[in-house]
Design a protein around this motif. Structure first.
Motif, short mmCIF file in Angstrom:
data_model
loop_
_atom_site.label_atom_id
_atom_site.label_comp_id
_atom_site.label_asym_id
_atom_site.label_seq_id
_atom_site.Cartn_x
_atom_site.Cartn_y
_atom_site.Cartn_z
N THR A 86 -2.40 22.55 8.60
CA THR A 86 -3.18 21.32 8.76
C THR A 86 -4.54 21.65 9.37
N PHE A 87 -5.44 20.70 9.30
CA PHE A 87 -6.77 20.88 9.89
C PHE A 87 -6.62 21.16 11.39
N SER A 88 -5.79 20.40 12.07
CA SER A 88 -5.58 20.57 13.50
C SER A 88 -5.03 21.96 13.83
N GLN A 89 -4.09 22.45 13.03
CA GLN A 89 -3.54 23.79 13.25
C GLN A 89 -4.61 24.86 13.05
N LEU A 90 -5.51 24.64 12.11
CA LEU A 90 -6.59 25.59 11.91
C LEU A 90 -7.50 25.62 13.14
N ILE A 91 -7.80 24.46 13.71
CA ILE A 91 -8.61 24.41 14.93
C ILE A 91 -7.91 25.17 16.05
N ASP A 92 -6.58 25.02 16.16
CA ASP A 92 -5.81 25.78 17.15
C ASP A 92 -5.99 27.29 16.95
N LEU A 93 -5.88 27.73 15.70
CA LEU A 93 -6.02 29.16 15.40
C LEU A 93 -7.42 29.68 15.75
N ILE A 94 -8.43 28.92 15.38
CA ILE A 94 -9.81 29.34 15.68
C ILE A 94 -10.02 29.39 17.19
N GLU A 95 -9.55 28.35 17.88
CA GLU A 95 -9.70 28.33 19.33
C GLU A 95 -9.00 29.53 19.96
N ASP A 96 -7.79 29.85 19.51
CA ASP A 96 -7.06 31.00 20.04
C ASP A 96 -7.83 32.30 19.79
N ARG A 97 -8.36 32.46 18.58
CA ARG A 97 -9.13 33.67 18.26
C ARG A 97 -10.38 33.78 19.14
N LEU A 98 -11.07 32.66 19.32
CA LEU A 98 -12.28 32.67 20.15
C LEU A 98 -11.95 32.93 21.61
N THR A 99 -10.84 32.38 22.08
CA THR A 99 -10.42 32.60 23.46
C THR A 99 -10.05 34.06 23.67
N ASP A 100 -9.44 34.68 22.67
CA ASP A 100 -9.13 36.12 22.75
C ASP A 100 -10.41 36.95 22.83
N LEU A 101 -11.43 36.54 22.08
CA LEU A 101 -12.70 37.27 22.07
C LEU A 101 -13.53 37.01 23.33
#
Length: 142
Positions: free
Chosen positions: A122-137
């Motif tokens: 879902t769109f919301s799940q994609l935002i979760d994934l992007i946020e997680d990746r950015l937080t890791d970086l």
């Protein structure tokens, strides 16, 4: 005679495909038109107000998504699935790959090893994934 038959078959095939795409596009437009209509900049704060980062990501990702879906996204919901509701690959078989590549370039992240990028995302799940990746970086960015 054989060339005429082949030519007719090709013409009918293109016509049927064109009609199929028009029907799918109309179905998607009807789905989105029946919902709350928001501009790109209103979308993030309306659905992701609990986090300024998520709200900005949602608005920005929706702008990027709009380049890969052939209808206006004013009625997009965070729960919309990219393949089921938005039918991305129905209109252009490469749209999902191009969309993901654009996100990777924009945010400097990678989804290449991500199993979560499936048909039910879902769109919301994609935002979760992007946020997680950015937080890791960038730890502490939330």
């Amino acid at each position: 005679m054989g060339v005429w038959i082949v030519s007719s078959f090709v013409a009918l095939s293109f016509g049927a495909y064109y009609f199929y795409i028009r029907v799918k596009k109309r179905k998607l437009m009807e789905l989105l038109d029946g919902r709350l209509q928001l501009e790109h900049q209103e979308f993030g704060p309306a659905y992701f107000a609990h986090s300024p980062l998520r709200a900005q990501l949602a608005s920005d990702v929706r702008v990027i998504l709009s380049r890969h879906v052939p209808v206006p996204l004013d009625g997009l919901s965070p729960q919309d699935k990219f393949q089921e509701q938005l039918m991305m690959d129905t209109f252009d078989s490469m749209s999902s790959a191009q969309f993901i590549a654009e996100l990777e370039g924009r945010y400097g992240i990678s989804f290449r090893d991500e199993k979560a990028l499936d048909r039910d995302l879902t769109f919301s799940q994609l935002i979760d994934l992007i946020e997680d990746r950015l937080t890791d970086l960038h730890p502490g960015r939330k």
